[in-house]
Design a protein around this motif. Structure first.
Motif, PDB file in Angstrom:
ATOM      1  N   ASN A 197       0.831  -1.210   0.000  1.00  0.00           N
ATOM      2  CA  ASN A 197       0.000   0.000   0.000  1.00  0.00           C
ATOM      3  C   ASN A 197       0.863   1.256   0.000  1.00  0.00           C
ATOM      4  O   ASN A 197       0.533   2.251  -0.656  1.00  0.00           O
ATOM      5  N   TRP A 198       1.969   1.210   0.761  1.00  0.00           N
ATOM      6  CA  TRP A 198       2.863   2.364   0.845  1.00  0.00           C
ATOM      7  C   TRP A 198       3.506   2.632  -0.514  1.00  0.00           C
ATOM      8  O   TRP A 198       3.533   3.773  -0.988  1.00  0.00           O
ATOM      9  N   ASP A 199       4.001   1.600  -1.164  1.00  0.00           N
ATOM     10  CA  ASP A 199       4.622   1.764  -2.479  1.00  0.00           C
ATOM     11  C   ASP A 199       3.596   2.224  -3.506  1.00  0.00           C
ATOM     12  O   ASP A 199       3.872   3.090  -4.337  1.00  0.00           O
ATOM     13  N   GLU A 200       2.391   1.673  -3.437  1.00  0.00           N
ATOM     14  CA  GLU A 200       1.336   2.055  -4.375  1.00  0.00           C
ATOM     15  C   GLU A 200       0.942   3.517  -4.203  1.00  0.00           C
ATOM     16  O   GLU A 200       0.649   4.211  -5.178  1.00  0.00           O
ATOM     17  N   ALA A 201       0.952   3.993  -2.946  1.00  0.00           N
ATOM     18  CA  ALA A 201       0.604   5.392  -2.690  1.00  0.00           C
ATOM     19  C   ALA A 201       1.610   6.336  -3.337  1.00  0.00           C
ATOM     20  O   ALA A 201       1.233   7.359  -3.929  1.00  0.00           O
ATOM     21  N   ILE A 202       2.903   6.007  -3.237  1.00  0.00           N
ATOM     22  CA  ILE A 202       3.931   6.838  -3.863  1.00  0.00           C
ATOM     23  C   ILE A 202       3.793   6.792  -5.379  1.00  0.00           C
ATOM     24  O   ILE A 202       3.859   7.830  -6.059  1.00  0.00           O
ATOM     25  N   THR A 203       3.573   5.597  -5.913  1.00  0.00           N
ATOM     26  CA  THR A 203       3.409   5.442  -7.369  1.00  0.00           C
ATOM     27  C   THR A 203       2.232   6.263  -7.865  1.00  0.00           C
ATOM     28  O   THR A 203       2.336   6.971  -8.880  1.00  0.00           O
ATOM     29  N   ASN A 204       1.120   6.195  -7.159  1.00  0.00           N
ATOM     30  CA  ASN A 204      -0.080   6.932  -7.567  1.00  0.00           C
ATOM     31  C   ASN A 204       0.143   8.433  -7.519  1.00  0.00           C
ATOM     32  O   ASN A 204      -0.359   9.174  -8.368  1.00  0.00           O
ATOM     33  N   ARG A 205       0.916   8.885  -6.530  1.00  0.00           N
ATOM     34  CA  ARG A 205       1.167  10.312  -6.399  1.00  0.00           C
ATOM     35  C   ARG A 205       1.978  10.827  -7.589  1.00  0.00           C
ATOM     36  O   ARG A 205       1.696  11.886  -8.138  1.00  0.00           O
ATOM     37  N   VAL A 206       2.984  10.070  -7.967  1.00  0.00           N
ATOM     38  CA  VAL A 206       3.821  10.464  -9.106  1.00  0.00           C
ATOM     39  C   VAL A 206       3.020  10.380 -10.409  1.00  0.00           C
ATOM     40  O   VAL A 206       3.086  11.273 -11.259  1.00  0.00           O
ATOM     41  N   GLU A 207       2.237   9.309 -10.568  1.00  0.00           N
ATOM     42  CA  GLU A 207       1.442   9.154 -11.781  1.00  0.00           C
ATOM     43  C   GLU A 207       0.366  10.228 -11.900  1.00  0.00           C
ATOM     44  O   GLU A 207       0.031  10.667 -13.003  1.00  0.00           O
ATOM     45  N   GLN A 208      -0.180  10.662 -10.762  1.00  0.00           N
ATOM     46  CA  GLN A 208      -1.182  11.722 -10.788  1.00  0.00           C
ATOM     47  C   GLN A 208      -0.581  13.021 -11.302  1.00  0.00           C
ATOM     48  O   GLN A 208      -1.187  13.742 -12.094  1.00  0.00           O
ATOM     49  N   LEU A 209       0.643  13.312 -10.860  1.00  0.00           N
ATOM     50  CA  LEU A 209       1.342  14.491 -11.379  1.00  0.00           C
ATOM     51  C   LEU A 209       1.544  14.377 -12.880  1.00  0.00           C
ATOM     52  O   LEU A 209       1.392  15.352 -13.620  1.00  0.00           O
ATOM     53  N   SER A 210       1.895  13.184 -13.322  1.00  0.00           N
ATOM     54  CA  SER A 210       2.136  12.944 -14.745  1.00  0.00           C
ATOM     55  C   SER A 210       0.878  13.189 -15.565  1.00  0.00           C
ATOM     56  O   SER A 210       0.920  13.817 -16.633  1.00  0.00           O
ATOM     57  N   ARG A 211      -0.243  12.704 -15.064  1.00  0.00           N
ATOM     58  CA  ARG A 211      -1.503  12.867 -15.801  1.00  0.00           C
ATOM     59  C   ARG A 211      -1.981  14.311 -15.801  1.00  0.00           C
ATOM     60  O   ARG A 211      -2.455  14.829 -16.820  1.00  0.00           O
ATOM     61  N   ASN A 212      -1.869  14.989 -14.662  1.00  0.00           N
ATOM     62  CA  ASN A 212      -2.406  16.343 -14.540  1.00  0.00           C
ATOM     63  C   ASN A 212      -1.654  17.362 -15.385  1.00  0.00           C
ATOM     64  O   ASN A 212      -2.229  18.311 -15.892  1.00  0.00           O
ATOM     65  N   ARG A 213      -0.347  17.179 -15.515  1.00  0.00           N
ATOM     66  CA  ARG A 213       0.481  18.195 -16.166  1.00  0.00           C
ATOM     67  C   ARG A 213       1.179  17.685 -17.419  1.00  0.00           C
ATOM     68  O   ARG A 213       2.077  18.351 -17.932  1.00  0.00           O
ATOM     69  N   ASP A 214       0.793  16.537 -17.912  1.00  0.00           N
ATOM     70  CA  ASP A 214       1.446  15.951 -19.085  1.00  0.00           C
ATOM     71  C   ASP A 214       2.953  15.867 -18.864  1.00  0.00           C
ATOM     72  O   ASP A 214       3.761  16.266 -19.697  1.00  0.00           O
ATOM     73  N   VAL A 215       3.315  15.350 -17.686  1.00  0.00           N
ATOM     74  CA  VAL A 215       4.709  15.209 -17.293  1.00  0.00           C
ATOM     75  C   VAL A 215       5.160  13.776 -17.570  1.00  0.00           C
ATOM     76  O   VAL A 215       4.412  12.827 -17.359  1.00  0.00           O
ATOM     77  N   ASN A 216       6.394  13.625 -18.052  1.00  0.00           N
ATOM     78  CA  ASN A 216       6.963  12.289 -18.233  1.00  0.00           C
ATOM     79  C   ASN A 216       7.392  11.731 -16.893  1.00  0.00           C
ATOM     80  O   ASN A 216       8.127  12.391 -16.148  1.00  0.00           O
ATOM     81  N   ALA A 217       6.948  10.522 -16.554  1.00  0.00           N
ATOM     82  CA  ALA A 217       7.329   9.875 -15.304  1.00  0.00           C
ATOM     83  C   ALA A 217       7.830   8.460 -15.597  1.00  0.00           C
ATOM     84  O   ALA A 217       7.176   7.706 -16.322  1.00  0.00           O
ATOM     85  N   TRP A 218       8.988   8.122 -15.046  1.00  0.00           N
ATOM     86  CA  TRP A 218       9.607   6.823 -15.294  1.00  0.00           C
ATOM     87  C   TRP A 218      10.131   6.244 -13.997  1.00  0.00           C
ATOM     88  O   TRP A 218      10.430   6.973 -13.056  1.00  0.00           O
ATOM     89  N   GLU A 219      10.271   4.919 -13.968  1.00  0.00           N
ATOM     90  CA  GLU A 219      10.891   4.246 -12.838  1.00  0.00           C
ATOM     91  C   GLU A 219      12.263   3.717 -13.240  1.00  0.00           C
ATOM     92  O   GLU A 219      12.435   3.172 -14.328  1.00  0.00           O
ATOM     93  N   LEU A 220      13.228   3.898 -12.350  1.00  0.00           N
ATOM     94  CA  LEU A 220      14.554   3.307 -12.503  1.00  0.00           C
ATOM     95  C   LEU A 220      14.709   2.268 -11.397  1.00  0.00           C
ATOM     96  O   LEU A 220      14.538   2.587 -10.220  1.00  0.00           O
ATOM     97  N   ASN A 221      15.028   1.037 -11.765  1.00  0.00           N
ATOM     98  CA  ASN A 221      15.106  -0.054 -10.799  1.00  0.00           C
ATOM     99  C   ASN A 221      16.558  -0.444 -10.554  1.00  0.00           C
ATOM    100  O   ASN A 221      17.335  -0.612 -11.498  1.00  0.00           O
ATOM    101  N   THR A 222      16.920  -0.580  -9.284  1.00  0.00           N
ATOM    102  CA  THR A 222      18.303  -0.930  -8.939  1.00  0.00           C
ATOM    103  C   THR A 222      18.701  -2.305  -9.467  1.00  0.00           C
ATOM    104  O   THR A 222      19.892  -2.596  -9.611  1.00  0.00           O
ATOM    105  N   ASN A 223      17.717  -3.140  -9.771  1.00  0.00           N
ATOM    106  CA  ASN A 223      17.988  -4.517 -10.159  1.00  0.00           C
ATOM    107  C   ASN A 223      18.106  -4.711 -11.670  1.00  0.00           C
ATOM    108  O   ASN A 223      18.431  -5.801 -12.133  1.00  0.00           O
ATOM    109  N   LEU A 224      17.829  -3.650 -12.440  1.00  0.00           N
ATOM    110  CA  LEU A 224      17.845  -3.771 -13.891  1.00  0.00           C
ATOM    111  C   LEU A 224      19.041  -3.048 -14.487  1.00  0.00           C
ATOM    112  O   LEU A 224      19.642  -2.181 -13.846  1.00  0.00           O
TER     113      LEU A 224
END
Length: 251
Positions: A204-231
């Motif tokens: 739930n905690w991780d999903e909340a952060i993801t949703n917050r970033v994605e909401q910014l992306s949708r509202n302002r047409d902002v590019n949002a990406w994830e960088l994973n330490t394992n990839l």
């Protein structure tokens, strides 16, 4: 072009594209929450590598490059410049703050500072960055609050904003083995990976952060990406570069 039109007896036009420098600013988080990684590398190292590569890439396209670097106690700003000295100064600051990260230094930072530094960095960006800038914000976004969101919305109004969120597999899914020691720098406790309640809280905690970033992306047409330490880092950044045009003039 009336001369060519008269000679060819058909209409010919010339198209001109103004060449303009575009400032590029890379905001790099080196705070305590970034001092974490279960595989591959630490999130702080991933952010530092990303900041360096983005800076050199922009320089290669003749853009002016600057940055903002922060940890739990310091905030440093490098004004955009089109020279190697500016980039090396910025990268040296990133490396210095990265090398300062440890469990001891994380614990010594006042709790108030830890919670506010990300917001202060974004406020600084609003004050010093000029319209038409390409802005990269590299962080895990753990400390993104309502004030920080307002600053990001302000930056997105007149700039191209790219949000790069550093993540680690362990933050998204606990292993089902034995007890895992967890510390915030002040206190240490243990989480049992097979505990469904703990797994749900983490999810739930991780999903909340993801949703917050994605909401910014949708509202302002902002590019949002994830960088994973394992990839693979280069592969991840290459994919982002295909979507973000470094070296293009501002529109």
């Amino acid at each position: 072009d009336w001369r060519v039109t008269a000679r060819k007896q058909s209409t010919h036009t010339k198209l001109f594209q103004e060449e303009r420098e575009r400032p590029v600013v890379v905001i790099c988080d080196q705070s305590a929450s970034m001092f974490f990684g279960s595989r591959g590398c630490l999130k702080s190292v991933l952010a530092a590598r990303c900041a360096a590569l983005l800076s050199w890439s922009a320089y290669a396209h003749n853009d002016r490059v600057g940055g903002i670097i922060f940890n739990d106690q310091q905030l440093l700003t490098i004004k955009p410049g089109r020279n190697r000295k500016s980039i090396l100064q910025y990268i040296n600051h990133v490396v210095a703050l990265n090398n300062e990260l440890s469990a001891e230094t994380s614990a010594s930072a006042p709790q108030l500072n830890r919670n506010q530094q990300f917001t202060l960095a974004l406020k600084e960006a609003c004050q010093v960055i000029k319209p038409g800038t390409l802005i990269f914000v590299i962080s895990d976004y753990h400390k993104l609050d309502a004030t920080g969101e307002r600053h990001l919305n302000t930056l997105a109004k007149h700039n191209e904003l790219v949000l790069l969120r550093c993540t680690d597999p362990l933050e998204k899914n606990l292993p089902t083995g034995g007890a895992l020691p967890v510390s915030d720098g002040d206190h240490t406790f243990y989480i049992r990976g097979q505990d469904e309640g703990a797994r749900k809280v983490l999810s739930n905690w991780d999903e909340a952060i993801t949703n917050r970033v994605e909401q910014l992306s949708r509202n302002r047409d902002v590019n949002a990406w994830e960088l994973n330490t394992n990839l693979d880092f280069e592969h991840q950044l290459a994919e982002i570069s295909r979507q973000v045009s470094l070296g293009a003039s501002s529109r």
